[in-house]
Design an enzyme around this catalytic site. Structure first.
Site, short mmCIF file in Angstrom:
data_model
loop_
_atom_site.label_atom_id
_atom_site.label_comp_id
_atom_site.label_asym_id
_atom_site.label_seq_id
_atom_site.Cartn_x
_atom_site.Cartn_y
_atom_site.Cartn_z
N ASP A 186 -55.89 107.18 23.29
CA ASP A 186 -56.22 105.79 23.65
C ASP A 186 -57.49 105.40 22.89
O ASP A 186 -58.53 106.03 23.05
CB ASP A 186 -56.44 105.72 25.17
N ASP A 199 -52.98 100.09 20.58
CA ASP A 199 -54.12 101.00 20.58
C ASP A 199 -53.93 102.25 21.40
O ASP A 199 -54.90 102.92 21.73
CB ASP A 199 -55.37 100.24 21.04
N GLU A 200 -52.69 102.58 21.77
CA GLU A 200 -52.50 103.87 22.43
C GLU A 200 -51.11 104.40 22.14
O GLU A 200 -50.19 103.64 21.85
CB GLU A 200 -52.73 103.77 23.95
#
Lengths: 424, 403
Positions: free
Chosen positions: A11, A104-105
């Site tokens: 993350d 973003d993860e």
């Protein structure tokens, strides 16, 4: 199953804000907020800003009051997407089993990467090193035997952290945590659990599954019980079956007019459907999100009998869901009368989301179905737009409306072929 | 209440009736978990009811004291199943029902029999049909009924009566199965000459599962089944089915069944004929590589059919079969299990697959195909002309391969 933990959840830390800091190094160490939308909500904030209580999705007015010193930067989604692509490339250098959860993860299964790159914790450390060195971005990584534990671990070691949960420590790690840490336990489920006197994951594990089923429903109850015992059989699927596709819009001023709400649903449904078709996917579950002027937020979802990528179907479903909230009653009855008006029915934000996604592949036709229906019409409209531009074809009821709006910044196409006015 | 029954007859009656017990009786309706035993005259009636379906079985009994009792049905079914081979004596002793068989003795607490709801009466009989023919017809149609409850009307089999013709139809929107068969409508009651009977109900939507179970349980050889369509005590529509010793009534489904007749073509411009058994085997084999609902493609060319399944980088399978076919190159894809359902239901050695167009393969591949047995080839020599519609038709919607 491998004897050690081989699932990684990576993350990125304060992703949008960190990307902005790369080109504005002068802001490093200062509170900074990336905010967007017509009225502005916090999309991302540096940890310096978070220290003042600023959180994602918070309205800007509130964020400013909490942290008047913060520098506010408008979002640059193209830059974030580009950074995301680079980050995902790093992940794929270690394993092909990368399932992005959002920009973003991502989940990574590195069980097969040991021989090349060493143990999963070493791989996690290497990913963190490369992200910092090559992209100047930090991330937090949870390493665990299953996806949901990895996700909990990464959340709890933020920012710039690494947490490893070996298989024999999973229960010891999980059980003291509050129930809300479990994936799928939102405020409502948490309230139900609290009423049963269940505050920790260990409490859930110690509760008979039938009790949980009665309280939360058959599927959810059994699911939570399994999670509480650390059981999560989902595999990291590079096809990304967990991804949802959605679009939402914060209105410039709160809206009570059912006609405006319905029109916005049409536009959002068109965007969601176009995205589905673009990515070659279909959805079985459609949900709507309504945020009222007082920030009460309601989501409602409905699962369809047949999966779809047709904006008409998504629109009809989302209108039904919003109508069930009583927001379109007037509109439905009299074709757009005065707005319900009452303060608590003024809508600030409207969202449409498609989930339960599958590959758009062969489609079982229905008896009595028109051989050339909405599906074909919308595909033709897609092609027309690809060739003649986004305004070439669209629903008649959206003619003369402003373009895409919404918080995605980069002006996506308006609603896809909906009410049938093909102007090509 | 006190009576003696034969062990096997009693066991069978209890086991059959117990199938209707609600799977989860709610606490308010605890009595519904009971089986009702009603000993009157030389008969014992065993009954179960879940407010939707009522099942009643009758066995011979030597009744020394008439009466009724209600006991936990699941437990009674388990007990009767394991009784020794000897006559069974049942008697009420205080608040218990005592069952004695050989040297075994059971005492079961009784449920309050007075709280048990009255079973819906069987409506007046509408007609009669031979049990095994009825069961076979129901089985042919029920396969096409929907299984999920989001569209309740589709979980039913529509029964329609027109004179001496009974038409059964079911569809889950992907396929439609229709069967017509002859039956004997009940004669208008003659004993009360002038009193014209109320117009008989001629259309009923019966829950498919219940109909299938009921028809099967009444299919003993030579059993004549009476079918009764009408209304129950509170005005709800009911269907009743009665054989010699068993009787079921069920509440009908409400709602509008799709207007299916207009979907059925009168004739097909393009027909392929294949032997069913080899086709069944080939579809099963080829479908091994297809994921759950993935299609099997049928590519027809003159005198041949090529079956194909599997995609891109995944496992693939093909198989070629001889076919009687004289049309354009045609590739059409079906859900293999829907196709196998049809092939298994056709009472014929040959399947005729009719397509909607002989000129345009794209139309033929995107419109419903109609599967029928080859009539006239054997058996029904009487018609000979071949002009009569086949009595079983299965309409199957293709899968479109590329979006």
């Amino acid at each position: 199953m491998a004897a050690d933990s081989a699932i990684l959840h990576v993350d990125m830390d304060a992703f949008f804000a960190s990307v902005e800091l790369r080109r504005r190094p002068e802001l490093r160490g200062r509170p900074m907020i990336v905010a967007g939308g017509e009225r502005g909500v916090v999309l991302s904030a540096t940890y310096e800003a978070r220290a003042f209580g600023v959180r994602s999705a918070m309205p800007m007015g509130r964020a400013r009051r909490m942290c008047p010193a913060a520098v506010v930067v408008p979002p640059d989604h193209a830059a974030y997407r580009a950074a995301s692509v680079e980050i995902m490339k790093i992940f794929r250098d270690f394993t092909p089993l990368v399932a992005p959860l959002s920009v973003d993860e991502a989940f990574l299964d590195v069980a097969g990467a040991r021989a090349l790159f060493g143990s999963p914790p070493r791989i996690a450390a290497a990913i963190r090193r490369r992200g910092a060195a090559e992209q100047d971005l930090t991330c937090s990584v949870g390493v665990a035997p299953s996806m949901f534990v990895a996700k909990i671990a990464s959340t709890r070691c933020k920012p710039d952290g690494l947490a490893v949960v070996p298989p024999d420590q999973v229960l010891a790690y999980l059980h003291p945590l509050p129930t809300g840490a479990l994936w799928g336990v939102g405020p409502r489920a948490e309230a139900v659990l609290t009423r049963l006197g269940l505050r920790t994951i260990g409490d859930i594990a110690g509760t008979p599954v039938d009790t949980l089923r009665r309280a939360l429903g058959d599927a959810a109850g059994a699911h939570l019980h399994r999670l509480a015992w650390g059981i999560d059989e989902r595999q990291v699927d590079p096809g990304g079956t967990d991804v949802t596709i959605g679009a939402e819009r914060t209105f410039p001023t709160d809206v009570g007019d059912p006609a405006v709400l319905a029109r916005e649903l049409l536009r959002l449904s068109g965007r969601v459907a176009a995205q589905l078709r673009h990515r070659g996917r279909t959805a079985r579950t459609i949900s709507v999100k309504v945020r009222f002027a007082d920030f009460r937020t309601i989501t409602r979802s409905r699962t369809l009998r047949d999966s779809t990528d047709v904006s008409q179907t998504i629109y009809a479903t989302s209108v039904g869901l919003v109508a069930d909230l009583g927001l379109l009653g007037v509109h439905r009855a009299s074709g757009g009368g005065p707005p319900p008006g009452a303060e608590d029915t003024m809508v600030r934000l409207l969202g449409v989301r498609a989930s339960n996604l599958g590959e758009a592949g062969p489609r079982q036709l229905l008896l009595g179905e028109r051989p050339e229906g909405w599906t074909e019409l919308e595909r033709v409209a897609d092609r027309a737009r690809a060739r003649f531009g986004a305004a070439a074809v669209g629903p008649a009821s959206l003619i003369g409306q402003r373009g895409s709006g919404g918080q995605r910044g980069s002006g996506g196409p308006p609603g896809a072929g909906g009410n049938g006015a093909a102007r090509a | 209440m006190k009576f003696r029954v034969e062990r096997d007859e009693f066991t069978e009656a209890v086991a059959w009736t117990a199938r209707t017990l609600p799977s989860r009786p709610t606490t308010q309706l605890q009595v519904l978990s009971g089986l009702l035993l009603d000993a009157t005259g030389p008969m014992l009636k065993v009954a179960a009811y879940d407010y939707e379906v009522a099942a009643q079985s009758t066995v011979h009994a030597t009744v020394s004291e008439e009466g009724r009792a209600l006991v936990n049905g699941k437990l009674l079914a388990e007990i009767t199943r394991s009784l020794p081979a000897a006559p069974v004596d049942l008697a009420i002793d205080g608040t218990r029902l005592v069952i004695t068989c050989g040297n075994a003795r059971f005492a079961l607490p009784m449920l309050p029999v007075d709280d048990y709801p009255a079973l819906p009466a069987m409506p007046p009989v509408t007609g009669h049909i031979e049990g095994s023919a009825f069961a076979a017809a129901v089985a042919q149609v029920a396969i096409a009924a929907g299984r999920d409850d989001t569209l309740p009307v589709l979980t039913g089999v529509r029964m329609e009566i027109e004179g001496d013709t009974l038409t059964l139809a079911a569809t889950d929107r992907y396929r439609l199965a229709v069967r017509t068969l002859k039956w004997r409508p009940a004669e208008a009651s003659t004993d009360e000459g002038d009193a014209a009977p109320a117009a008989p109900v001629t259309v009923a939507l019966v829950p498919a599962r219940t109909l299938l179970d009921t028809a099967k349980s009444l299919s003993g050889s030579g059993v004549e089944v009476s079918i009764a369509l009408g209304t129950g005590p509170s005005g709800e529509t009911l269907a009743g089915f009665a054989g010699s010793t068993r009787q079921t009534t069920t509440r009908l489904l409400e709602g509008q069944f799709p207007p299916y007749r207009k979907l059925l073509p009168d004739s097909s411009p393009l027909i392929a004929q294949l032997e069913i058994a080899p086709l069944q085997e080939a579809v099963r084999r080829v479908a091994l590589v297809a994921a759950k609902t993935a299609p099997v493609q049928l590519a027809f060319s003159p005198d041949h059919l090529v079956l194909e399944a599997g995609t891109g980088g995944e496992a693939q399978a093909t198989e070629t079969l001889p076919a009687v076919y004289d049309g354009p190159e045609l590739a059409v894809a079906f859900n293999p299990s829907y196709l196998l359902d049809a092939l298994g239901a056709l009472e014929s050695d040959i399947v005729r697959i009719g397509f909607a167009s002989a000129e345009d393969p794209a139309v033929a591949a995107n419109k419903p195909a109609i599967l029928t047995g080859k009539s006239g080839a054997e058996g029904d020599a009487a018609d000979g002309t071949g002009s009569e519609l086949p009595d079983y038709r299965y309409l199957l919607m293709p899968i479109r391969l590329h979006g």
